[in-house]
Design an enzyme around this catalytic site. Sequence first.
Site, PDB file in Angstrom:
ATOM      1  N   ASP A 138      32.864  16.283  58.156  1.00  0.00           N
ATOM      2  CA  ASP A 138      33.156  14.912  57.795  1.00  0.00           C
ATOM      3  C   ASP A 138      34.665  14.724  57.952  1.00  0.00           C
ATOM      4  O   ASP A 138      35.398  15.698  57.866  1.00  0.00           O
ATOM      5  CB  ASP A 138      32.780  14.812  56.313  1.00  0.00           C
ATOM      6  CG  ASP A 138      32.513  13.405  55.898  1.00  0.00           C
ATOM      7  OD1 ASP A 138      32.113  12.634  56.758  1.00  0.00           O
ATOM      8  OD2 ASP A 138      32.717  13.093  54.717  1.00  0.00           O
ATOM      9  N   ASP A 173      30.707  14.827  51.637  1.00  0.00           N
ATOM     10  CA  ASP A 173      30.900  14.569  50.213  1.00  0.00           C
ATOM     11  C   ASP A 173      30.065  13.396  49.727  1.00  0.00           C
ATOM     12  O   ASP A 173      29.817  13.256  48.559  1.00  0.00           O
ATOM     13  CB  ASP A 173      32.386  14.318  49.907  1.00  0.00           C
ATOM     14  CG  ASP A 173      32.965  13.246  50.811  1.00  0.00           C
ATOM     15  OD1 ASP A 173      32.190  12.654  51.585  1.00  0.00           O
ATOM     16  OD2 ASP A 173      34.181  13.007  50.750  1.00  0.00           O
ATOM     17  N   ASP A 212      25.621  12.063  53.222  1.00  0.00           N
ATOM     18  CA  ASP A 212      25.652  13.351  53.932  1.00  0.00           C
ATOM     19  C   ASP A 212      24.520  14.278  53.507  1.00  0.00           C
ATOM     20  O   ASP A 212      24.292  15.296  54.138  1.00  0.00           O
ATOM     21  CB  ASP A 212      26.983  14.070  53.663  1.00  0.00           C
ATOM     22  CG  ASP A 212      28.163  13.273  54.172  1.00  0.00           C
ATOM     23  OD1 ASP A 212      28.018  12.645  55.230  1.00  0.00           O
ATOM     24  OD2 ASP A 212      29.214  13.257  53.514  1.00  0.00           O
TER      25      ASP A 212
END
EC number: 7.2.2.13
Length: 1020
Positions: free
Chosen positions: A374, A714, A718
Amino acid sequence: MGRGAGREYSPAATTAENGGGKKKQKEKELDELKKEVAMDDHKLSLDELGRKYQVDLSKGLTNQRAQDILARDGPNALTPPPTTPEWVKFCRQLFGGFSILLWIGALLCFLAYGILAAMEDEPSNDNLYLGIVLAAVVIVTGCFSYYQEAKSSKIMDSFKNMVPQQALVIREGEKMQINAEEVVVGDLVEVKGGDRVPADLRIISSHGCKVDNSSLTGESEPQTRSPEFTHENPLETRNICFFSTNCVEGTARGIVIATGDRTVMGRIATLASGLEVGQTPIAMEIEHFIQLITGVAVFLGVSFFVLSLILGYSWLEAVIFLIGIIVANVPEGLLATVTVCLTLTAKRMARKNCLVKNLEAVETLGSTSTICSDKTGTLTQNRMTVAHMWFDNQIHEADTTEDQSGATFDKRSPTWTALSRIAGLCNRAVFKAGQENISVSKRDTAGDASESALLKCIELSCGSVRKMRDRNPKVAEIPFNSTNKYQLSIHEREDSPQSHVLVMKGAPERILDRCSTILVQGKEIPLDKEMQDAFQNAYMELGGLGERVLGFCQLNLPSGKFPRGFKFDTDELNFPTEKLCFVGLMSMIDPPRAAVPDAVGKCRSAGIKVIMVTGDHPITAKAIAKGVGIISEGNETVEDIAARLNIPVSQVNPREAKACVVHGSDLKDMTSEQLDEILRDHTEIVFARTSPQQKLIIVEGCQRQGAIVAVTGDGVNDSPALKKADIGIAMGISGSDVSKQAADMILLDDNFASIVTGVEEGRLIFDNLKKSIAYTLTSNIPEITPFLLFIIANIPLPLGTVTILCIDLGTDMVPAISLAYEAAESDIMKRQPRNSQTDKLVNERLISMAYGQIGMIQALGGFFTYFVILAENGFLPSRLLGIRLDWDDRTTNDLEDSYGQEWTYEQRKVVEFTCHTAFFASIVVVQWADLIICKTRRNSVFQQGMKNKILIFGLLEETALAAFLSYCPGMGVALRMYPLKVTWWFCAFPYSLLIFIYDEVRKLILRRYPGGWVEKETYY
C-alpha cells in the site's frame, strides 16, 4: 470497492466445480461480493427517500417503529468472522503435521508391547515406556505451540476498541445518544467532526462536512459530503457516508440506509472472512519431510521384516522388529526443535517491531518473492507536508524530512512574508491543546490534511500562527466548496494603514483567473503573458511531481470604502473577488518515509519484486514510486518513452518499458491473461486508483505466476487481499481492526523497512532449520544400526530403547535448538528467493549426507566402543556372532566367553547395559563434531568462527548431561545406565575428528568448484 473490479473475472478457487452445493453456493456469494456495490438511494429525491423508509425527515422515526425494525434486522454490528474454536486449534497442534508421525510411533509401540505381553510371561517394558514418552512429547510440544499462538491472539484481542461507540439520533423530534448497535434503517442521524459514522447514511443536509474515507477507498484527502447527487457510482457520490469512516470536520444529517453486514464496510469484512487460505510454505515443507522420513522408515522396516523371516525368526518376532525399526526412525526431538526455533525467531522479530500471529508465517516471509505494498502510511509518512513553494518566479524547496533536517530557503523576501500570511490566515486548522512541548511536525491538529500541512509549515518558518491570527482577526469567511473551488477570508489589520485584507486560496487555475497582478519581490506588477507562462510551467512541474498544488492571492481593501467595523455579507457579496493580486503557489505531498528507499533497494538485491497498489492518483503514485525506488532511475514507462520520442503512446512497444503504471479503470476491463502479461513482462509495477476487489485480483494474479505474495495494508479495504496473500501484513498504528484480524503479521511501527528485517529473519530461520534437521537426523543411523545388527548377526543388543530416548530428548535437544541462533553465512539478502519447487527444507541430498555419510561414521564409532568393552570383558567379536538367543535366555547361567569364563544372566546384562551406556556416550562424542560441521553449509567453520554462545553452551550441556546419566548413583536402576571407565569415552574421538576433517574437505571442494559434482550430490 472503488472503480469496478473486473466483472468477468472468476477467482482461481472456482475451478473446484465438484465441491457439492454448499461450496458452489459459497463461491457464488464470494463472486457477488467481488462485484461493485449496487444501490440507488443516492439517486432518490428527499421525498422519495422519506417514502421509501417511512420516516419524517425532520422528526425521525417513532420509538416503537425503531424497536420493530431492530427486532427485524438485528443489531447494527458486523458479524465477527467465524473464529476457530479453541479446542479445534488445540487439536490442530496435537495432530497436525509432524505430530502425526510421533502418534503413529506411539501406537506401534503399544501394539508391540501388547504382542510381547501375549507371548511372554515377563515382557520387557521398553516399548511401553517408549510409547508413553512419545505421546508425552507430542502433548507437551502441542501445548507449547498452542500457548505461543494463543499469546499472539491475546495481543490481537487487545487491539479491539473497548469503548462502545455512541450515535446521536433524532426520534420523535427529540435528540438522543444511543449505542451505535441500536441504530436502525430509516433512523435520522447527526454526525459532527470527530465522530465515527455509525451506519451507511444518505445525507439530507450538511454544513462544511468532510469525511475521511481512506480506510475504505485509500484516498488520503478528506472528501466533502453534501446532499447533492454527484456521481452514478455510490462510492464516488457526495451524498453517501459510509459506516465506520470518520467525520473530520463540519456537521451533517442523514437517513440510515444500511446497517451491520449490509453496509459497504460489512460486505468487505464478509468477503475477507470467506476467502479460502492455502497452506503455508513451511507446512508444505514439513509434509514433504514427513513423507521422506516415513518412506525411509517403511522401506527399512519392510526390508528387515522380510530378511528376519528368511533368517528363520517367527512372524511375531519379525513384526516386533518391523515396529522397532519404524519407531527408531522417528526423530522424537525434532517436533520440539522446530517449534522452539520458530518461536525464538518470532520473539526476535517482535523486538524488531514485527508481531507474528502464527508461527509458520515466520518462514513464509523468508520465501516471499513479491510484495504488494500500500502507499499511504506504509511507504509514506501519512502526513501531508509542504514540499515546494513558487514565488518571485522561482521554485523553493521546503523541508519534508521526518526530523526537520532537510532543505531551507531564503525567508527574507517580502513576497514570502505575504504568502506565509495568507497560508496562516486563510486556514481553519488549529493545533490541539496542550502540545507546547512537542516538536511542531509531531503535533496533532484539528482540520483537514492540507490545511494542517500549511499550518505546520508556517509555524516552523514564521513562528506562532496563533499570534498572527490574533493580530489579524477574521471578520468574514467563505468556506471551500466544490463549485467555486476556493476558500476566502477577510481579516482586520492591526499593523497597517489599510483596515482590511482579503486573502484567498484554492485550485491554482481558478485563483489565477481572479487575478490581474502578481507580487514579485514585494512589488505588484501586471500579470502579463510571460508571467502566466511562468506560472503554468511551475504548476505543471509541481503537479508532475505528484504534489497537490494550491494557489494563493490577496487584496488590500481600501479603508475609505471598507472602514473598520464594516459589515461584510458573504451571501450577497458586497466586496470584490476579482482583480486580485497573485502571490504564489505551495505544493504538498505525503512524503516517503526515510528508511523506505533503502528497504526497497534491499528487496531488489534479494530478488523480491515490490509492487505498489494504491487508491491514489496515478501521477502521485508514480512520483512516490520513483522517490522510494520502486521505479528505479533510468527505467521508463510507456508514457515516458512516448514523451521522450514525441510519438503517441499507441506506437510504443510495451515490452521496451521496464516500468508500468496501471490505472484501476484499465484493470477493470482486463482479462486475467492480460494481467498475467503485465505482471510477467514488467519488473516495476504501480497500480493506481484501485478498488479493494482489484487488490484481491492483483494478489491472485501474482499467485498464478507462482509467486509467494506478501501484502501490506492498513484499511478495511485491504483485508480481502491480506487474507488471500501468502502472508498478510497489517499496520499496528494506523491499521483498522478488520485488517489486523485478516493479517498474519503486524508491523508495530507501520514501517515498510521492518518487512525487510522480517524477510531476513525468515530466510535465516529456513537455513538454520535445515542445519538443525541435518544435525538431528544424523544420530538416527547410530541408533538404528545396532538394532539391525542385533537382528542379522544375532549379537547382544548394542543400544537400548531407553538410551535412544536419552539422546533424542536429552543430549540432542539444546544443541539442535542452538543452531537457530547461528548467524547467516553470507549475505542472505543478496540471493534470489527460495524456489519452493526445488529448494526444499529437507531434500534427498540432506538425507544422503546425514544418513549415508556422517551417520555411518558415527555408527562405526559406536560399534568400535561396543566391541572394545565386550572384548575387555572376554567376549571377542567372533564369539558374539549368533550368541543372542543364549545371551537373552534367563535360564542360561553358565554362558562361556572367549576365554572359557562362565557368565550368569545378571552379570551378562550388567555388561550389556554398560555397552548401551558407552554406545550412548560415543554418540554424544561424535555429535560434537556433527554440531560444529552443521554450523555452516558452504563456509569453513574457521571462516564462520565460534561466536554462537548458545551453541558452545549446547556442547557443554550435552557432555554434562551424558556424564550425569552415566555416573549418577541410582541410574543403574532407573535407566539401566552404568558408570564408564574414562578410557571408554575416548574410543569415539578418532571418529569425531574424522567427521570434522571429512566435512571441511567437502566444503572446500564446494567453494573451489561451485556447481560441480560434489555440490550436485552433497550440498543441501
